[in-house]
Design a protein around this motif. Structure first.
Motif, PDB file in Angstrom:
ATOM      1  N   ASP A 108      44.790  37.408  46.144  1.00 45.11           N
ATOM      2  CA  ASP A 108      44.496  38.760  45.642  1.00 45.11           C
ATOM      3  C   ASP A 108      45.305  39.066  44.387  1.00 45.11           C
ATOM      4  O   ASP A 108      44.790  39.656  43.436  1.00 45.11           O
ATOM      5  CB  ASP A 108      44.791  39.803  46.718  1.00 45.11           C
ATOM      6  CG  ASP A 108      43.787  39.752  47.861  1.00 45.11           C
ATOM      7  OD1 ASP A 108      42.696  39.171  47.664  1.00 45.11           O
ATOM      8  OD2 ASP A 108      44.105  40.286  48.944  1.00 45.11           O
ATOM      9  N   SER A 109      46.562  38.650  44.387  1.00 50.70           N
ATOM     10  CA  SER A 109      47.413  38.876  43.219  1.00 50.70           C
ATOM     11  C   SER A 109      46.890  38.109  42.007  1.00 50.70           C
ATOM     12  O   SER A 109      46.815  38.652  40.903  1.00 50.70           O
ATOM     13  CB  SER A 109      48.846  38.441  43.541  1.00 50.70           C
ATOM     14  OG  SER A 109      49.646  38.478  42.403  1.00 50.70           O
ATOM     15  N   ILE A 110      46.509  36.872  42.221  1.00 49.41           N
ATOM     16  CA  ILE A 110      45.958  36.061  41.125  1.00 49.41           C
ATOM     17  C   ILE A 110      44.664  36.685  40.615  1.00 49.41           C
ATOM     18  O   ILE A 110      44.419  36.751  39.404  1.00 49.41           O
ATOM     19  CB  ILE A 110      45.728  34.611  41.595  1.00 49.41           C
ATOM     20  CG1 ILE A 110      47.064  33.924  41.840  1.00 49.41           C
ATOM     21  CG2 ILE A 110      44.893  33.827  40.591  1.00 49.41           C
ATOM     22  CD1 ILE A 110      46.957  32.582  42.540  1.00 49.41           C
ATOM     23  N   ARG A 111      43.830  37.164  41.539  1.00 49.39           N
ATOM     24  CA  ARG A 111      42.570  37.785  41.152  1.00 49.39           C
ATOM     25  C   ARG A 111      42.815  39.010  40.266  1.00 49.39           C
ATOM     26  O   ARG A 111      42.148  39.194  39.253  1.00 49.39           O
ATOM     27  CB  ARG A 111      41.803  38.180  42.415  1.00 49.39           C
ATOM     28  CG  ARG A 111      40.365  38.512  42.161  1.00 49.39           C
ATOM     29  CD  ARG A 111      39.619  38.762  43.455  1.00 49.39           C
ATOM     30  NE  ARG A 111      39.468  37.515  44.173  1.00 49.39           N
ATOM     31  CZ  ARG A 111      39.466  37.423  45.505  1.00 49.39           C
ATOM     32  NH1 ARG A 111      39.605  38.482  46.249  1.00 49.39           N
ATOM     33  NH2 ARG A 111      39.312  36.255  46.090  1.00 49.39           N
ATOM     34  N   SER A 112      43.799  39.845  40.649  1.00 42.46           N
ATOM     35  CA  SER A 112      44.074  41.032  39.836  1.00 42.46           C
ATOM     36  C   SER A 112      44.658  40.637  38.476  1.00 42.46           C
ATOM     37  O   SER A 112      44.351  41.275  37.468  1.00 42.46           O
ATOM     38  CB  SER A 112      45.014  41.978  40.574  1.00 42.46           C
ATOM     39  OG  SER A 112      46.283  41.395  40.737  1.00 42.46           O
ATOM     40  N   ASP A 113      45.473  39.573  38.428  1.00 40.64           N
ATOM     41  CA  ASP A 113      45.996  39.089  37.146  1.00 40.64           C
ATOM     42  C   ASP A 113      44.865  38.606  36.239  1.00 40.64           C
ATOM     43  O   ASP A 113      44.865  38.861  35.032  1.00 40.64           O
ATOM     44  CB  ASP A 113      46.998  37.947  37.366  1.00 40.64           C
ATOM     45  CG  ASP A 113      48.300  38.422  37.974  1.00 40.64           C
ATOM     46  OD1 ASP A 113      48.551  39.643  37.991  1.00 40.64           O
ATOM     47  OD2 ASP A 113      49.076  37.557  38.452  1.00 40.64           O
ATOM     48  N   ALA A 163      43.045  41.577  34.809  1.00 37.40           N
ATOM     49  CA  ALA A 163      43.820  42.184  33.716  1.00 37.40           C
ATOM     50  C   ALA A 163      43.703  41.336  32.455  1.00 37.40           C
ATOM     51  O   ALA A 163      43.554  41.877  31.347  1.00 37.40           O
ATOM     52  CB  ALA A 163      45.279  42.336  34.135  1.00 37.40           C
ATOM     53  N   SER A 164      43.746  40.024  32.596  1.00 42.63           N
ATOM     54  CA  SER A 164      43.592  39.135  31.434  1.00 42.63           C
ATOM     55  C   SER A 164      42.208  39.288  30.814  1.00 42.63           C
ATOM     56  O   SER A 164      42.069  39.304  29.588  1.00 42.63           O
ATOM     57  CB  SER A 164      43.808  37.678  31.842  1.00 42.63           C
ATOM     58  OG  SER A 164      45.145  37.464  32.231  1.00 42.63           O
ATOM     59  N   ASP A 165      41.194  39.394  31.662  1.00 41.50           N
ATOM     60  CA  ASP A 165      39.835  39.596  31.141  1.00 41.50           C
ATOM     61  C   ASP A 165      39.743  40.889  30.337  1.00 41.50           C
ATOM     62  O   ASP A 165      39.111  40.920  29.274  1.00 41.50           O
ATOM     63  CB  ASP A 165      38.817  39.637  32.294  1.00 41.50           C
ATOM     64  CG  ASP A 165      38.505  38.262  32.846  1.00 41.50           C
ATOM     65  OD1 ASP A 165      38.861  37.263  32.190  1.00 41.50           O
ATOM     66  OD2 ASP A 165      37.909  38.196  33.946  1.00 41.50           O
TER      67      ASP A 165
END
Length: 105
Positions: free
Chosen positions: A62-67, A70-72
């Motif tokens: 989930d943390s990687i997905r939110s990162d 944000a990058s997108d």
């Protein structure tokens, strides 16, 4: 009652053997129950550990997905800025060409 000594020893030894066999079976039964309980306990412990690790992995995903989201968003913002800058540069080039054409006339 005159019981021969050999018969008495045989009866006592048979009673001791039977008692030993019964005690052995009772001990075996108790150990099986304890082994089953310890196996259940070990299985429950392992299951809890696995669940905890899976929860941690899920939180990391989930943390990687939110990162990534944000990058997108940052990439989209940068791409919009680049597009606007390219349009501005085109306009500047057009004005410069117009100024050069006026100077030649």
């Amino acid at each position: 009652m005159n019981v021969p000594m050999g018969l008495l020893i045989t009866i006592i030894s048979l009673l001791c053997t039977a008692t030993g066999a019964v005690l052995g079976l009772l001990t075996l039964s108790r150990n099986r129950k304890n082994d089953f309980r310890s196996n259940v306990k070990n299985d429950a412990t392992e299951s809890a550990i696995i669940r905890t690790k899976l929860d941690n992995i899920g939180q990391s995903v989930d943390s990687i997905r939110s990162d990534i989201k944000a990058s997108d968003r940052r990439w989209n913002a940068l791409s919009e800025r680049v597009i606007r800058n390219e349009e501005s540069v085109k306009q500047v080039h057009k004005r410069m060409d117009q100024i050069e054409n006026k100077g030649e006339s």
